[in-house]
Design a protein around this motif. Structure first.
Motif, short mmCIF file in Angstrom:
data_model
loop_
_atom_site.label_atom_id
_atom_site.label_comp_id
_atom_site.label_asym_id
_atom_site.label_seq_id
_atom_site.Cartn_x
_atom_site.Cartn_y
_atom_site.Cartn_z
N GLU A 1 82.58 -38.85 -40.62
CA GLU A 1 82.82 -38.74 -41.85
C GLU A 1 84.19 -38.67 -42.79
O GLU A 1 84.39 -38.67 -43.89
N GLU A 2 85.04 -38.43 -41.87
CA GLU A 2 86.37 -38.78 -42.11
C GLU A 2 86.52 -40.47 -42.80
O GLU A 2 87.30 -40.26 -43.56
N LEU A 3 85.83 -41.16 -41.66
CA LEU A 3 86.34 -42.77 -42.25
C LEU A 3 85.24 -42.76 -43.30
O LEU A 3 85.72 -43.23 -44.29
N GLN A 4 84.26 -42.27 -43.59
CA GLN A 4 83.33 -42.20 -44.69
C GLN A 4 84.48 -41.50 -46.33
O GLN A 4 84.30 -42.58 -46.91
N LYS B 1 87.46 -43.82 -50.56
CA LYS B 1 88.77 -43.50 -51.66
C LYS B 1 90.02 -45.34 -51.84
O LYS B 1 90.25 -45.78 -52.86
N LEU B 2 89.49 -45.73 -50.71
CA LEU B 2 89.99 -47.54 -50.69
C LEU B 2 89.33 -47.65 -52.25
O LEU B 2 89.49 -48.80 -52.65
N HIS B 3 87.66 -47.64 -52.22
CA HIS B 3 87.17 -47.98 -53.18
C HIS B 3 87.39 -47.94 -54.07
O HIS B 3 88.05 -48.15 -55.34
N GLU B 4 87.38 -46.32 -54.60
CA GLU B 4 88.22 -45.74 -55.23
C GLU B 4 89.54 -46.24 -56.30
O GLU B 4 90.23 -47.25 -57.12
N TYR B 5 90.45 -46.47 -55.31
CA TYR B 5 91.69 -47.28 -55.47
C TYR B 5 91.22 -48.62 -55.74
O TYR B 5 92.13 -49.55 -56.83
N ASN B 6 90.79 -49.37 -55.33
CA ASN B 6 90.50 -50.52 -55.67
C ASN B 6 89.68 -50.90 -57.09
O ASN B 6 89.97 -52.08 -57.91
N GLU B 7 88.83 -50.32 -57.30
CA GLU B 7 88.21 -50.08 -58.92
C GLU B 7 89.75 -49.73 -59.76
O GLU B 7 89.87 -50.86 -60.95
#
Length: 124
Positions: free
Chosen positions: A77-80, A85-91
């Motif tokens: 769950e922490e990995l997901q 958060k990485l997807h949000e950062y990239n966007e």
């Protein structure tokens, strides 16, 4: 009138030299031997059996790695959450780069100039 699915003579010329099926440059750890067969159906079955064996080995290895990571304290769950958060950062970063590019275009300078002006790292 020809259909869009029909190969043109030009397309046929490009593929006419191919005599074997595609072989991936990536090699799996399981090396399956091609058994000689008299019928194409048996050959296909052998290929499928080989693929199943390869996938089963990959599944076993992946399950082992997951177990090792869980023993080290990692949580799925922490990995997901981290991935989200990485997807949000990239966007957000992509939007920032688009804005910076438009500002640079409006001012008639390069984006690199804008990175330098605002103290941003080009490698980030």
């Amino acid at each position: 009138m020809s259909t869009p699915y029909r190969l043109t003579n030009r397309a046929r010329c490009k593929t006419s030299g191919l005599k074997s099926s595609f072989k991936s440059p990536l090699q799996s750890r399981v090396q399956c031997q091609q058994l000689p067969s008299s019928s194409p159906i048996t050959g296909s079955l052998d290929d499928l059996k080989c693929e199943v064996a390869t996938l089963q080995q990959k599944l076993t290895e992946t399950q082992k790695k997951i177990k090792e990571l869980e023993e080290l304290g990692y949580n799925v769950e922490e990995l997901q959450q981290h991935i989200d958060k990485l997807h949000e950062y990239n966007e957000i970063k992509d939007v920032g780069q688009m804005v910076l590019g438009r500002i640079a275009a409006n001012e008639g300078v390069t984006t690199k100039d804008k990175y330098e002006k605002y103290g941003l790292n080009l490698d980030d």
